[in-house]
Design a protein around this motif. Structure first.
Motif, PDB file in Angstrom:
ATOM      1  N   MET A   1       0.831  -1.203   0.000  1.00 38.12           N
ATOM      2  CA  MET A   1       0.000   0.000   0.000  1.00 38.12           C
ATOM      3  C   MET A   1       0.870   1.259   0.000  1.00 38.12           C
ATOM      4  O   MET A   1       1.996   1.230   0.490  1.00 38.12           O
ATOM      5  N   THR A   2       0.318   2.337  -0.518  1.00 36.39           N
ATOM      6  CA  THR A   2       1.071   3.578  -0.620  1.00 36.39           C
ATOM      7  C   THR A   2       0.699   4.501   0.530  1.00 36.39           C
ATOM      8  O   THR A   2      -0.468   4.811   0.745  1.00 36.39           O
ATOM      9  N   THR A   3       1.705   4.954   1.269  1.00 30.80           N
ATOM     10  CA  THR A   3       1.473   5.889   2.355  1.00 30.80           C
ATOM     11  C   THR A   3       1.959   7.257   1.939  1.00 30.80           C
ATOM     12  O   THR A   3       3.098   7.405   1.492  1.00 30.80           O
ATOM     13  N   ILE A   4       1.126   8.259   2.079  1.00 30.88           N
ATOM     14  CA  ILE A   4       1.516   9.627   1.731  1.00 30.88           C
ATOM     15  C   ILE A   4       1.622  10.426   3.024  1.00 30.88           C
ATOM     16  O   ILE A   4       0.665  10.531   3.788  1.00 30.88           O
ATOM     17  N   GLN A   5       2.775  10.963   3.285  1.00 29.29           N
ATOM     18  CA  GLN A   5       2.964  11.796   4.463  1.00 29.29           C
ATOM     19  C   GLN A   5       2.616  13.237   4.130  1.00 29.29           C
ATOM     20  O   GLN A   5       2.937  13.725   3.036  1.00 29.29           O
ATOM     21  N   TYR A   6       2.007  13.933   5.069  1.00 29.93           N
ATOM     22  CA  TYR A   6       1.609  15.300   4.772  1.00 29.93           C
ATOM     23  C   TYR A   6       2.676  16.308   5.160  1.00 29.93           C
ATOM     24  O   TYR A   6       2.544  17.497   4.907  1.00 29.93           O
ATOM     25  N   GLY A   7       3.758  15.884   5.766  1.00 31.96           N
ATOM     26  CA  GLY A   7       4.909  16.753   5.996  1.00 31.96           C
ATOM     27  C   GLY A   7       4.717  17.709   7.149  1.00 31.96           C
ATOM     28  O   GLY A   7       3.772  17.633   7.925  1.00 31.96           O
ATOM     29  N   ARG A   8       5.660  18.651   7.263  1.00 35.47           N
ATOM     30  CA  ARG A   8       5.668  19.548   8.427  1.00 35.47           C
ATOM     31  C   ARG A   8       4.446  20.448   8.463  1.00 35.47           C
ATOM     32  O   ARG A   8       3.893  20.723   9.526  1.00 35.47           O
ATOM     33  N   ALA A   9       4.028  20.926   7.307  1.00 35.51           N
ATOM     34  CA  ALA A   9       2.845  21.806   7.285  1.00 35.51           C
ATOM     35  C   ALA A   9       1.626  21.069   7.811  1.00 35.51           C
ATOM     36  O   ALA A   9       0.836  21.613   8.575  1.00 35.51           O
ATOM     37  N   GLY A  10       1.480  19.805   7.399  1.00 32.24           N
ATOM     38  CA  GLY A  10       0.353  19.019   7.890  1.00 32.24           C
ATOM     39  C   GLY A  10       0.453  18.743   9.363  1.00 32.24           C
ATOM     40  O   GLY A  10      -0.546  18.722  10.080  1.00 32.24           O
ATOM     41  N   LEU A 252      -3.040   8.351  -7.860  1.00 27.70           N
ATOM     42  CA  LEU A 252      -2.181   9.467  -7.486  1.00 27.70           C
ATOM     43  C   LEU A 252      -2.075  10.418  -8.664  1.00 27.70           C
ATOM     44  O   LEU A 252      -1.769   9.995  -9.788  1.00 27.70           O
ATOM     45  N   VAL A 253      -2.350  11.684  -8.398  1.00 24.91           N
ATOM     46  CA  VAL A 253      -2.378  12.710  -9.442  1.00 24.91           C
ATOM     47  C   VAL A 253      -1.295  13.737  -9.135  1.00 24.91           C
ATOM     48  O   VAL A 253      -1.275  14.323  -8.046  1.00 24.91           O
ATOM     49  N   ARG A 254      -0.405  13.922 -10.087  1.00 26.66           N
ATOM     50  CA  ARG A 254       0.695  14.865  -9.904  1.00 26.66           C
ATOM     51  C   ARG A 254       0.420  16.139 -10.699  1.00 26.66           C
ATOM     52  O   ARG A 254      -0.196  16.106 -11.775  1.00 26.66           O
ATOM     53  N   GLY A 255       0.844  17.277 -10.143  1.00 25.20           N
ATOM     54  CA  GLY A 255       0.635  18.550 -10.812  1.00 25.20           C
ATOM     55  C   GLY A 255       1.553  19.618 -10.254  1.00 25.20           C
ATOM     56  O   GLY A 255       2.377  19.359  -9.375  1.00 25.20           O
ATOM     57  N   ARG A 256       1.391  20.844 -10.753  1.00 25.92           N
ATOM     58  CA  ARG A 256       2.256  21.948 -10.353  1.00 25.92           C
ATOM     59  C   ARG A 256       1.562  22.835  -9.331  1.00 25.92           C
ATOM     60  O   ARG A 256       0.396  23.177  -9.482  1.00 25.92           O
ATOM     61  N   ARG A 257       2.276  23.196  -8.294  1.00 27.11           N
ATOM     62  CA  ARG A 257       1.811  24.154  -7.279  1.00 27.11           C
ATOM     63  C   ARG A 257       0.392  23.819  -6.790  1.00 27.11           C
ATOM     64  O   ARG A 257      -0.462  24.697  -6.684  1.00 27.11           O
ATOM     65  N   LEU A 258       0.175  22.576  -6.474  1.00 31.07           N
ATOM     66  CA  LEU A 258      -1.167  22.141  -6.067  1.00 31.07           C
ATOM     67  C   LEU A 258      -1.586  22.732  -4.724  1.00 31.07           C
ATOM     68  O   LEU A 258      -2.779  22.762  -4.414  1.00 31.07           O
ATOM     69  N   LEU A 287     -10.501  13.466  -1.596  1.00 33.80           N
ATOM     70  CA  LEU A 287      -9.080  13.250  -1.338  1.00 33.80           C
ATOM     71  C   LEU A 287      -8.955  12.228  -0.217  1.00 33.80           C
ATOM     72  O   LEU A 287      -9.607  12.348   0.819  1.00 33.80           O
ATOM     73  N   SER A 288      -8.096  11.221  -0.409  1.00 32.50           N
ATOM     74  CA  SER A 288      -7.921  10.188   0.608  1.00 32.50           C
ATOM     75  C   SER A 288      -6.634  10.381   1.390  1.00 32.50           C
ATOM     76  O   SER A 288      -6.264   9.529   2.207  1.00 32.50           O
ATOM     77  N   ALA A 289      -5.943  11.472   1.142  1.00 40.86           N
ATOM     78  CA  ALA A 289      -4.746  11.839   1.894  1.00 40.86           C
ATOM     79  C   ALA A 289      -4.637  13.349   1.878  1.00 40.86           C
ATOM     80  O   ALA A 289      -5.158  14.007   0.969  1.00 40.86           O
ATOM     81  N   PRO A 290      -3.987  13.939   2.866  1.00 39.87           N
ATOM     82  CA  PRO A 290      -3.827  15.389   2.851  1.00 39.87           C
ATOM     83  C   PRO A 290      -3.122  15.832   1.577  1.00 39.87           C
ATOM     84  O   PRO A 290      -2.193  15.174   1.105  1.00 39.87           O
ATOM     85  N   PRO A 291      -3.561  16.932   0.971  1.00 40.92           N
ATOM     86  CA  PRO A 291      -2.943  17.387  -0.275  1.00 40.92           C
ATOM     87  C   PRO A 291      -1.497  17.815  -0.068  1.00 40.92           C
ATOM     88  O   PRO A 291      -1.146  18.401   0.960  1.00 40.92           O
ATOM     89  N   ARG A 292      -0.656  17.496  -1.051  1.00 44.04           N
ATOM     90  CA  ARG A 292       0.734  17.919  -1.060  1.00 44.04           C
ATOM     91  C   ARG A 292       0.941  18.938  -2.164  1.00 44.04           C
ATOM     92  O   ARG A 292       0.144  19.014  -3.096  1.00 44.04           O
ATOM     93  N   PRO A 293       2.008  19.727  -2.115  1.00 41.86           N
ATOM     94  CA  PRO A 293       2.235  20.730  -3.159  1.00 41.86           C
ATOM     95  C   PRO A 293       2.358  20.145  -4.565  1.00 41.86           C
ATOM     96  O   PRO A 293       2.106  20.855  -5.543  1.00 41.86           O
ATOM     97  N   ASP A 294       2.730  18.856  -4.656  1.00 42.19           N
ATOM     98  CA  ASP A 294       2.920  18.273  -5.975  1.00 42.19           C
ATOM     99  C   ASP A 294       2.065  17.031  -6.222  1.00 42.19           C
ATOM    100  O   ASP A 294       2.140  16.433  -7.295  1.00 42.19           O
ATOM    101  N   LEU A 295       1.218  16.651  -5.244  1.00 40.25           N
ATOM    102  CA  LEU A 295       0.531  15.367  -5.365  1.00 40.25           C
ATOM    103  C   LEU A 295      -0.817  15.387  -4.646  1.00 40.25           C
ATOM    104  O   LEU A 295      -0.923  15.872  -3.519  1.00 40.25           O
ATOM    105  N   LEU A 296      -1.842  14.857  -5.329  1.00 42.12           N
ATOM    106  CA  LEU A 296      -3.143  14.616  -4.730  1.00 42.12           C
ATOM    107  C   LEU A 296      -3.455  13.129  -4.872  1.00 42.12           C
ATOM    108  O   LEU A 296      -2.972  12.474  -5.801  1.00 42.12           O
ATOM    109  N   ARG A 297      -4.275  12.606  -3.964  1.00 39.64           N
ATOM    110  CA  ARG A 297      -4.637  11.204  -4.070  1.00 39.64           C
ATOM    111  C   ARG A 297      -6.117  11.011  -3.809  1.00 39.64           C
ATOM    112  O   ARG A 297      -6.684  11.616  -2.898  1.00 39.64           O
TER     113      ARG A 297
END
Length: 457
Positions: A1-10, A252-258, A287-297
């Motif tokens: 399974m893929t785990t997406i971390q939301y990082g320091r901002a999250g 997983l959807v990748r994009g710019r300045r999401l 969204l099934s994970a917190p949004p990242r600047p470059d990735l949505l899921r």
């Protein structure tokens, strides 16, 4: 399974206290009813105190029903515009219910306007109804267009009836529903050309233009220009498709300045994947994970043709998205303690909230309902989040004999004796949602602290 971390901002979001926002639903409803009262006042001012005969009474009754129909139709268009203040503060599902209710009122008032006016003029002219109908359509300015618009509204009303809609593919229903715009355009002009309230009253005519003009501008801005800008700027594409459970995949959807989308955990987008068989359909997925600047899921369960087709998406497929929408975010929270109740695909927005809601420890509980243990999508991620935050994660899975554990007030009080002091986020199939809502109310949770959104069309 893929785990997406939301990082320091999250992590900062999960650690801070978010002030609850009050929904503007009540002031908006008061404003809408105030507009209806103003329409009645306009009709009253232009109606004689004494009416000559039954024909005259029917004609004036047709005037007020027509005036109210025109007003409500403008509200219908406004509710279709996907204005962020409504979609994110009131909630997409609530706005959809308003739209459905307004549509029924508009259609009923329009039919009443046609019937009352037709019979009124027939009585006054002492002719049969059919010749009078022909006369109204052919001899009065803009009424021919209005007749076509009325027929289109009847078609939209028919396909929107529950019994018919449930038997139609979403795509067919959606594109037929767009006929509403053409119907409104065709019907608009006869209101100003023949309406007694507007012919000799410049102020009333100006107000009507402003009402419909504002609806048209909002519709064009948020349904056309905003999505175009969003997708030109962020240029989203499918990054990968990951199996999560039987019949469940994450896209997983990748994009710019999401991060500039302003999306929050708990919200959803309407997704259109520009590939064969999917490019003409836009479906809502959370969204099934917190949004990242470059990735949505998003995480999707195959329950229909569109969702099942997502398993075959190729990396690099272009994505057209609209949003974010939805009000089931951390801002709805008004208490320190939170219970999340998820069932089936409803785990997706709650998984993102489980990771990011402010607070930690026993104040945060997730109850996940599924048929079998294999159906618990994102299980490893949920357990990792629970361990990291010290939160409680509970499963309600059918027994070996297939017996289904019911969500009852007694069960909720057993796992959370202070359940009445919790905010509750609820997302799942209609049966689970109704069962859980009833149990929560019986357990003492106020309606204003039960947060739920439905994506049924």
């Amino acid at each position: 399974m893929t785990t997406i971390q939301y990082g320091r901002a999250g992590r900062r979001q999960a650690g801070r206290r978010i002030r609850a926002r009050r929904s503007p639903a009540v002031p908006l409803l008061v404003l809408a009813w105030g507009g209806a009262a103003a329409a009645v006042g306009l009709w009253w001012r232009n109606t004689p105190a004494v009416l000559a005969d039954d024909g005259d009474r029917l004609i004036h009754a047709g005037r007020i029903t027509g005036l109210l129909a025109g007003y409500v139709i403008a509200l219908v268009v406004l509710q279709m515009a996907r204005v962020p203040a409504l979609e994110r503060r009131v909630g997409s599902d609530r706005v959809s219910r308003w739209h459905a209710t307004s549509g029924r009122y508009a259609l009923s008032l329009t039919l009443a306007h046609v019937v009352l006016t037709l019979y009124g003029y027939a009585l006054q002219g002492r002719i049969d109804v059919v010749p009078q109908l022909v006369s109204l359509v052919t001899d009065y300015p803009e009424t021919g267009k209005a007749a076509v618009g009325t027929l289109l509204l009847l078609v939209v009303g028919l396909v929107s009836a529950g019994a018919v809609r449930r038997r139609m593919r979403y795509e067919v229903w959606y594109y037929l529903h767009l006929l509403t715009y053409l119907a409104v355009y065709l019907a608009f002009w006869h209101q100003l050309a023949t309406g007694a309230e507007f012919v000799a009253d410049r102020a009333a005519r100006t107000a009507w233009y402003v009402l419909y003009g504002a609806a048209a501008v909002l519709l064009l801005w948020y349904r056309v220009l905003t999505p175009v800008r969003l997708n030109l700027v962020h240029r989203m594409r499918v990054d990968s498709v990951v199996p999560e459970a039987p019949g469940v995949v994450s896209v997983l959807v990748r994009g710019r300045r999401l991060h500039r989308l302003g999306a929050e955990a708990g919200q959803f987008f309407r997704w259109r994947f520009l590939t064969r068989g999917l490019r003409w359909t836009a479906n809502p997925y959370s969204l099934s994970a917190p949004p990242r600047p470059d990735l949505l899921r998003i995480t999707v369960k195959a329950v229909g043709g569109h969702s099942a087709a997502l398993t075959a998406l190729e990396p690099g497929t272009r994505v057209w998205a609209e949003g974010p929408y939805g009000s089931m975010t951390a801002a709805r929270r008004s208490r320190g303690k939170v219970l999340l109740i998820a069932g089936g695909a409803g785990i997706t927005p709650l998984r993102a909230l489980f990771e990011t809601l402010p607070g930690a420890g026993s104040d945060l509980t997730l109850l996940y309902r599924a048929r079998t243990a294999d159906d618990l999508a994102l299980r490893e991620e949920l357990e990792a989040i629970a361990d990291d935050r010290g939160a409680r994660l509970l499963y309600a899975v059918n027994g070996p004999d297939g017996r289904r554990p019911a969500v009852t007030a007694k069960m909720l009080r057993r796992i959370l004796p202070d359940i009445a002091r919790h905010d509750v986020y609820l997302c799942g199939p209609p049966g689970l949602a109704e069962e859980s809502y009833t149990a929560l109310r019986e357990a003492g949770v106020p309606d204003r602290r039960i947060h739920h959104e439905s994506f049924a069309f």
